[in-house]
Scaffold this active site. Structure first.
Site, short mmCIF file in Angstrom:
data_model
loop_
_atom_site.label_atom_id
_atom_site.label_comp_id
_atom_site.label_asym_id
_atom_site.label_seq_id
_atom_site.Cartn_x
_atom_site.Cartn_y
_atom_site.Cartn_z
N ASP A 120 12.29 -0.13 -27.00
CA ASP A 120 12.03 0.51 -25.56
C ASP A 120 11.21 -0.90 -25.20
O ASP A 120 10.93 -1.64 -26.19
CB ASP A 120 10.81 1.55 -25.72
CG ASP A 120 10.70 2.19 -24.58
OD1 ASP A 120 10.83 2.17 -23.99
OD2 ASP A 120 9.41 3.46 -24.97
C1 BGC Z 1 10.70 4.66 -21.53
C2 BGC Z 1 11.26 4.82 -21.68
C3 BGC Z 1 12.54 4.52 -20.68
C4 BGC Z 1 11.87 2.38 -20.46
C5 BGC Z 1 12.81 1.70 -19.55
C6 BGC Z 1 9.90 2.55 -20.97
O1 BGC Z 1 8.62 2.72 -20.53
O2 BGC Z 1 9.44 4.54 -22.43
O3 BGC Z 1 11.77 6.60 -21.70
O4 BGC Z 1 13.93 4.18 -21.48
O5 BGC Z 1 10.54 2.52 -20.16
O6 BGC Z 1 13.13 2.49 -18.12
#
Ligand code: BGC
Length: 743
Positions: free
Chosen positions: A278
């Site tokens: 993530d």
């Molecule tokens: C979130 C994810 C997301 C990623 C990219 C993160 O902060 O937890 O769900 O896909 O950002 O935007």
């Protein structure tokens, strides 16, 4: 010059095309044989596009990295032209390896479908798959080839704002939905398909106190029986990638957790795709206390992380770690291979511009068919929670007071994570209602109040989608005057779009203060009041359930929500949504979910025992306000004659009302005696049926061993012979019961 460049690009693309005709293994092995260490590490590097403009997409730092072969993927690059510019830069690199282009396409793209939690309330797997297919079609028309969805984290704590992005609290239904979404996105990797990225692996939904990003701690038994199944189901459906979660699992951040990513995901579940972190998770592992960036990069790679989202830890550290002998070339090769395989599967080596067809911008996005599908699904997702005296559907006549901060609001209709939405393209509820009753009834609109009395709280609640502050006293007076003239009052109240989703936990789940105060005054007029509760989660509505005439949970229905709400409240669509997340009576009950373990106390109703032991709370009942699976219709259904014959359960369902409607017939099973404590009931099947007025139908379910299984602490399915209780009904509370014995 440009022409020459195009010819060169064409030659390159056809060289790849020839290459991609080779089997994947051979193709990737040959390609890797020509890659330098730096190029391999480059494939593991995922960086954000931020707000690069078309012009500087060509000269941006991203384009430079792509041209140098030091970038494997990008996210949040918006616009086909920008994607094309970056793919061109990558094509110009020494080996011309194309980029993965990722985005959070969470519930539709330009055509916004209901939030995933609402989608799950349709219990309509075909519609969910179709929504994913449409989302992928629109996203791929804009250059996206990799979608950060589905989020399959189980959500039993509605304080956690990200329950909006998931499929509710049930592992079995969540698994079916996860598979439908993966199928919808990926199809057979045609030009309208994108690669799914299942997230957040794992257990992200179990954050303590519902605080986003918080600590998670749970037993293996609970993990495998309540949380892991949807991830596994998505992997079984062929999901091409998995995103690790921010939280710790058994004390180790998921991104650096070898047991999780390697032992379980890769080896036990045989996941064949790649794992991405993530956003900045590797750097966050340092904050979790694992050590400096180099240590975290080392641990992440060895644990089975293949791509680093935005930490730049792999890009900056892996070469030195290799030099120091802390990681091996095989570690890097393994990750690189997986990323290249993803690109191969997507056909990017055949044609890096596969998802950059200018003509698709005109034909594939926000089409009337897509909007129609979104409207249909939004109407299907709404859950009728109360309907005294058949107040709904409303007859389009007389005067309708439409009151509340969501009544004439464009940008908040769609819900969280809808960054491609163009609010100016769709209606507010007021506009849709005026259209729906034109020439027949009068709509008297008043905003009535702010979202919150406190301006700073309102600002947080409307982040990125500001709405004007009003003078609460004046607005209230206008609302009461509209109500006084009306025959019926429709309140569009609840949460704003950004009150759920990422980093949007709530510590209070009641209707926000000034809205509640106004609702009470409107109810006090004695006129029928219909509450349209906008929410990205289960909220607490004890007072509303007692005093408001009718309640429809409308969630956030997406770009076509306004018309869909009118379809439901004026009876064009008979509501069929069923809750996939229990609605608590009060905050103190949380977490309250239907498939809890059987416990020795409180003593069951009807049994002898001290009164004191009949509920766990002195001041409250144990049971929720609205149970899992619950939802009313404008007609009524009756269940009778549940029988179990051999391994087949059968029940008769009759539409006892006066109009046609859809019923979701739900099958629950309880393992009466097992080697471990088992839940009081677990959903194991359902059927959505349409019955016309007076019609009866027999619905049958075949009881198969997998429906009777539970998981041991190693994640192995175990089936134990014995007696099982079979329950069928319209929700998890009102069931008929029979028994089944597995010999
Ligand atoms: C979130 C994810 C997301 C990623 C990219 C993160 O902060 O937890 O769900 O896909 O950002 O935007």
């Amino acid at each position: 010059m440009k022409r020459l460049a195009n010819i060169a690009l064409g030659l390159l693309a056809s060289a790849w095309a020839a290459g991609q005709q080779k089997p994947m293994d051979q193709f990737v092995t040959e390609l890797m044989g020509r890659m330098t260490l730096e190029e391999k590490i480059g494939q593991l590097n995922l960086l954000p596009g931020g707000d690069i403009t078309t012009g500087n997409a060509v000269s941006s730092p991203l384009a430079r990295l792509a041209a140098e072969g030091r970038l494997g993927a990008v996210l949040n690059v918006r616009g086909q032209d920008k994607v094309r510019a970056l793919q061109q830069a990558a094509a110009g690199s020494r080996l011309g390896i194309p980029l993965l282009v990722g985005q959070d396409v969470i519930h539709g793209n330009r055509t916004v479908f209901p939030i995933p939690l609402a989608q799950s309330c349709t219990w309509d797997l075909e519609a969910i798959e179709q929504a994913a297919r449409i989302a992928a079609k629109e996203a791929t028309a804009q250059g996206i080839n990799w979608i950060y969805s589905p989020m399959v984290d189980i959500g039993i704590d509605p304080r956690w704002g990200r329950v909006a992005e998931g499929a509710g609290e049930d592992p079995w239904l969540g698994s079916r939905i996860a598979q439908a979404v993966v199928r919808g996105y990926q199809g057979s990797y045609g030009p309208h398909n994108a690669m799914a990225c299942v997230k957040h692996f794992a257990l992200y939904g179990a954050a303590e106190a519902g605080r986003d990003y918080n600590t998670v701690d749970m037993s293996r038994t609970r993990m495998f029986n309540q949380y892991m199944q949807p991830y596994k189901a998505a992997v079984d459906a062929g999901a091409g990638s998995v995103m690790s979660s921010f939280n710790v699992v058994d004390g180790v951040p998921a991104t650096c957790n070898k047991w999780l990513l390697d032992d379980l995901l890769r080896h036990k579940w045989r996941f064949g795709g790649f794992v991405v972190t993530d956003y900045e998770s590797i750097n966050e592992a340092t904050v979790h206390g694992l050590g400096d960036q180099a240590v975290c990069a080392e641990r992440a790679l060895k644990a089975g992380t293949d791509m680093d989202m935005c930490s730049k830890a792999f890009a900056d550290r892996l070469a030195a770690l290799l030099e120091a002998g802390r990681i091996s070339m095989a570690d890097i090769d393994r990750a690189c291979r997986r990323v290249l395989e993803a690109k191969y599967k997507l056909g990017l080596f055949d044609d890096p511009y596969r998802f950059c067809r200018p003509e698709r911008l005109d034909t594939d996005i926000y089409t009337p068919e897509h909007r129609q599908a979104a409207r249909r699904m939004a109407a299907e997702s709404m859950v009728l929670l109360k309907n005294d005296a058949h107040t709904l559907p409303l007859a389009p006549q007389g005067r309708i007071a439409l009151i509340g901060p969501l009544a004439d609001n464009r940008s908040n209709m769609v819900g969280c994570w809808s960054t491609d939405d163009r609010p100016e393209q769709h209606s507010t509820l007021r506009e849709a209602m005026e259209r729906a009753v034109a020439g027949k009834a009068e709509v008297l609109y008043a905003q009535g109040c702010n979202i919150y009395a406190d301006e700073a709280t309102q600002q947080a609640a409307t982040f990125g989608r500001p709405i004007d502050r009003v003078d609460d006293r004046q607005a209230r007076a206008q609302a009461l005057s509209a109500a006084a003239k009306a025959d019926v009052i429709v309140c569009a109240m609840g949460e704003m779009a950004e009150m759920s989703g990422e980093s949007s936990s709530r510590a209070d789940l009641d209707l926000p203060d000034v809205q509640m105060a106004l609702l009470r005054e409107l109810v006090a007029t004695g006129k029928p009041v219909v509450l349209l509760n906008f929410s990205g989660r289960s909220t607490t509505m004890q007072w509303e359930a007692e005093h408001v005439t009718a309640i429809v949970n409308v969630w956030f229905g997406g770009s076509e929500a306004a018309d869909a709400i009118c379809d439901v409240i004026f009876g064009k669509v008979n509501p069929s949504g069923r809750l996939t997340m229990t609605m608590p009576r009060t905050l103190g009950q949380i977490p309250v979910y239907y498939n809890h373990l059987s416990t020795g106390r409180p003593v069951p109703h009807g049994a002898s025992g001290f009164l004191k032991y009949r509920s766990n709370y002195i001041d409250h009942r144990n049971d929720p306000l609205f149970p899992f699976g619950f939802g009313l219709s404008y007609t009524t259904f009756e269940y009778s004659d549940l029988t179990v014959c051999g391994s087949r359960a059968q029940v008769t369902v009759t539409n006892t009302g006066s109009r046609s409607g859809v019923e979701v017939v739900q099958l629950y099973i309880r393992d009466v005696a097992a080697s471990i404590a088992r839940p009081v009931m677990e959903l194991k099947g359902f059927e959505r049926i349409r019955l016309s007025a007076g019609q009866s139908r027999t619905v049958s379910f075949d009881i198969s061993p997998d429906m009777l299984a539970f998981f041991d602490t190693q994640g192995n399915a175990v089936v134990e012979p014995g007696v099982f209780e079979i329950m069928v009904g319209p929700n998890s509370r009102d069931v008929l019961r029979a028994t089944y014995e597995l010999k």
